[in-house]
Design an enzyme around this catalytic site. Sequence first.
Site, mmCIF file in Angstrom:
data_model
loop_
_atom_site.group_PDB
_atom_site.id
_atom_site.type_symbol
_atom_site.label_atom_id
_atom_site.label_comp_id
_atom_site.label_asym_id
_atom_site.label_seq_id
_atom_site.Cartn_x
_atom_site.Cartn_y
_atom_site.Cartn_z
ATOM 1 N N GLU A 254 0.890 -1.163 0.000
ATOM 2 C CA GLU A 254 0.000 0.000 0.000
ATOM 3 C C GLU A 254 0.922 1.205 0.000
ATOM 4 O O GLU A 254 1.569 1.481 1.008
ATOM 5 C CB GLU A 254 -0.844 0.018 1.278
ATOM 6 C CG GLU A 254 -1.749 -1.165 1.444
ATOM 7 C CD GLU A 254 -2.845 -1.161 0.431
ATOM 8 O OE1 GLU A 254 -3.235 -0.071 -0.028
ATOM 9 O OE2 GLU A 254 -3.301 -2.256 0.068
ATOM 10 N N CYS A 293 -2.652 8.700 3.296
ATOM 11 C CA CYS A 293 -2.402 8.143 1.962
ATOM 12 C C CYS A 293 -3.574 8.412 1.038
ATOM 13 O O CYS A 293 -3.418 8.454 -0.170
ATOM 14 C CB CYS A 293 -2.144 6.648 2.072
ATOM 15 S SG CYS A 293 -3.458 5.781 2.950
HETATM 16 P P1 NAP Z 1 8.360 4.908 4.466
HETATM 17 O O1 NAP Z 1 9.474 5.829 4.767
HETATM 18 O O2 NAP Z 1 8.312 4.237 3.154
HETATM 19 O O3 NAP Z 1 8.376 3.840 5.658
HETATM 20 C C1 NAP Z 1 7.359 2.880 5.764
HETATM 21 C C2 NAP Z 1 7.848 1.726 6.614
HETATM 22 O O4 NAP Z 1 8.873 1.017 5.926
HETATM 23 C C3 NAP Z 1 8.457 2.124 7.936
HETATM 24 O O5 NAP Z 1 8.077 1.176 8.924
HETATM 25 C C4 NAP Z 1 9.944 2.054 7.658
HETATM 26 O O6 NAP Z 1 10.694 1.861 8.827
HETATM 27 C C5 NAP Z 1 9.993 0.858 6.768
HETATM 28 N N1 NAP Z 1 11.160 0.743 5.912
HETATM 29 C C6 NAP Z 1 11.850 1.742 5.310
HETATM 30 N N2 NAP Z 1 12.830 1.210 4.561
HETATM 31 C C7 NAP Z 1 12.768 -0.130 4.712
HETATM 32 C C8 NAP Z 1 13.539 -1.229 4.213
HETATM 33 N N3 NAP Z 1 14.549 -1.046 3.393
HETATM 34 N N4 NAP Z 1 13.192 -2.481 4.598
HETATM 35 C C9 NAP Z 1 12.143 -2.691 5.426
HETATM 36 N N5 NAP Z 1 11.393 -1.693 5.924
HETATM 37 C C10 NAP Z 1 11.698 -0.423 5.568
HETATM 38 O O7 NAP Z 1 6.949 5.643 4.622
HETATM 39 P P2 NAP Z 1 6.461 6.602 5.809
HETATM 40 O O8 NAP Z 1 7.195 7.891 5.664
HETATM 41 O O9 NAP Z 1 6.464 5.908 7.121
HETATM 42 O O10 NAP Z 1 4.947 6.826 5.430
HETATM 43 C C11 NAP Z 1 4.501 7.841 4.562
HETATM 44 C C12 NAP Z 1 4.202 7.280 3.201
HETATM 45 O O11 NAP Z 1 3.342 6.158 3.332
HETATM 46 C C13 NAP Z 1 3.468 8.255 2.311
HETATM 47 O O12 NAP Z 1 4.070 8.264 1.060
HETATM 48 C C14 NAP Z 1 2.052 7.718 2.254
HETATM 49 O O13 NAP Z 1 1.384 8.005 1.051
HETATM 50 C C15 NAP Z 1 2.257 6.250 2.417
HETATM 51 N N6 NAP Z 1 1.087 5.596 3.030
HETATM 52 C C16 NAP Z 1 0.347 4.746 2.279
HETATM 53 C C17 NAP Z 1 -0.772 4.138 2.837
HETATM 54 C C18 NAP Z 1 -1.622 3.190 2.044
HETATM 55 O O14 NAP Z 1 -2.443 2.510 2.643
HETATM 56 N N7 NAP Z 1 -1.477 3.106 0.760
HETATM 57 C C19 NAP Z 1 -1.102 4.387 4.156
HETATM 58 C C20 NAP Z 1 -0.312 5.246 4.899
HETATM 59 C C21 NAP Z 1 0.788 5.846 4.319
HETATM 60 P P3 NAP Z 1 11.377 3.118 9.571
HETATM 61 O O15 NAP Z 1 10.290 4.045 9.948
HETATM 62 O O16 NAP Z 1 12.035 2.506 10.747
HETATM 63 O O17 NAP Z 1 12.301 3.711 8.579
#
Ligand code: NAP
Length: 671
Positions: A254, A293
């Site tokens: 997602e 999101c």
């Molecule tokens: P993110 O930076 O992509 O991080 C998401 C998750 O992935 C975090 O738990 C992060 O851990 C982890 N992560 C990062 N790099 C990783 C890797 N190489 N291996 C495994 N895990 C890894 O996103 P965010 O900033 O938390 O969230 C904002 C984004 O999420 C926005 O772009 C939003 O649109 C999207 N979003 C989408 C939805 C949906 O349902 N489609 C819902 C909510 C948010 P760490 O935090 O420890 O780095």
Amino acid sequence: MLEHYVAGAWRTPADEGVALLDATTGEPVARVSTEPVQAVDALDHARTVGGPALRALTFHERAGVLKRLGTHLLEVKEEFAELSFATGATRTDAVVDVDGGFGTLLAYAARGRRELPEGNVLLDGPVEALSRGGTFVGRHVMTPLLGAAVQVNAYNFPVWGLLEKLAPAFLAGVPSVVKPASRTAYLTEAVVRRIVASGLLPEGSLQLLVGGSRGLVDALGSQDLLGFTGSAATARTLRAHPAVVERSLRFNAEADSLNSAVLGPDAGPGTPEFDLFVREVVRETTAKAGQKCTAVRRAFVPRAHLDAASEALRAALAAVVVGDPRDPATGMGALVSTAQRDDVRAVVARLRAGGTVVSGDPDRDLPGFPRGAFLSPLLLRYDDAGFDAVHDLEPFGPVVGLLPYETAPEVVALMARGQGSLVASVVSHDPSFVREVVLGAAAHHGRLHVLDRDDAGESTGHGAPLPHLVHGGPGRAGGGEELGGMRGVLHHLQRTAVQASPDMLTAITGVYTTGAARVETGVHPFRKAMSELSIGDTVVTAAREVTEADVAHFAAFTGDTFYAHTDPEAAAANPLFGGIVAHGYLVLSLAAGLFVDPAPGPVLANTGLDRLRFTKPVKPGDSIRAVLTCAAKTPRTPEQGEVRWDVQVLDQNDVAVATYELLTMVSARPR
Ligand code: NAP
């Protein structure tokens, strides 16, 4: 220091970690580790302890646990208020995250009891006939994967994100290993602590890993699932991870999304739809300070209404009170961190190259909060809707772009430039415009929300994913699907086609397969309570001739005087019948008359029929009998349950004239 919950114990990471700060005050809230998480231990525990414990429960027992857990968490929800404020969320924002998460547990509990069988095997579709003689048949069965559901969540919904993934996995019988986003992991950790302390979940069914994610995906095996929510960039990294590719891991993403709202040409100023559009866009821009999101990033309006929409949105956004989320007068709280605010400012700087800021000041800090992550809601107006960046960059904050269009095909094409979105709203009262946009845009979206004066009073809104409906979207939105009622559960099950004899299939599935041995005990099965009934218990009735008088009487009595039952000449000309035939409902009624055991007993009510087919016309002079076999039993309450009966109505040559599944409510114990 936030702790992992692994193998039944809380473990403190060895490193110093980094500080997580309150979004409003900048005060430290917690520290989070940056070391690699303890994935191997957690996965091993999930596979060897959590999975077996969950699979020892039936679907209904798991649903019962979810219900108790959801009810318990709702009772203590105030415990999480302060940590929720620390993320920058207002009380209204917290309702979506905290109450929404707990409600999702309850929604899955209710659907699980209603829609899943009492057992461990889910059947998918009907029995497939594979042979002329009926001794070799096939059926699809669904059983839980034997690994762990590893759930990597985004920072913006630390509670809902945890529970909307846990609920379907738990119901399916697959243990969860949760890795929340570091920035708000303190709130997820607090909820997991409360869940663990409740003692309601079987050991190993939920584990928590906080901090660095290195090594997590490498440790996954072919029976594990990876569920990810976060940015498109991280989704891309995980999708291409060798463990995912080489082990064909089930991966659900997602990701981010440039969602749209479209104002119809009919919905000019002064119409209810115009006001609804403004309200919805403002709500979506300011809820969670735009860190959703599903938030509307692109608001499309007919060029003729561009000035009016721009002014109405400007005024409404300017009226939103930005401030301390703890203050009840605040309409929009803070972003999660000053770093996140700075990221949004950097994106806005690129977005401004093609448009003008109509409302808000991207560079202004909120007076009185020197360390707060505040930003005013921003409306950017584009007179040229073709500007690339607005269809490409996600400002993950309170920012919306206003863009003009001329025709329905043009707005559909503009929506598609988001390259796959979670949701769009179409705000219009014109069915032909709505149809053109919905059908044109559907392939690019996971959900489409049509808003007008008729549904506005009860609409759940553009931005709210619901447990009943799929959440996800194609392309850039991740290509995944979550929730959607039982669809979210099925994702955790393996579908296997089993080919066998009807007897073997009955033994494997616990559900009677037509053609398997029937058991006539001499006691009518309607005289048996649920506890006494066995799958395969059968009654074969006496035969009864269907007469011309029966058909005429039924026609006169019910008023169903369709010519095939009443007009010999017209019936003779009917290519399917060639003469008078009995009503299908007469055949059903006569069958009931044959198999019903009339005296008061354990059968309480007839609740319906499934899969009814009239397979051969019955003509006056034919003789019919019924074969009724107990096919499946599903407890509904401690006192009663549903019994599904396989019914075959046969003629004098043993050819089926009607087949169906009859549903009855039956006492659990003898009455
Ligand atoms: P993110 O930076 O992509 O991080 C998401 C998750 O992935 C975090 O738990 C992060 O851990 C982890 N992560 C990062 N790099 C990783 C890797 N190489 N291996 C495994 N895990 C890894 O996103 P965010 O900033 O938390 O969230 C904002 C984004 O999420 C926005 O772009 C939003 O649109 C999207 N979003 C989408 C939805 C949906 O349902 N489609 C819902 C909510 C948010 P760490 O935090 O420890 O780095």
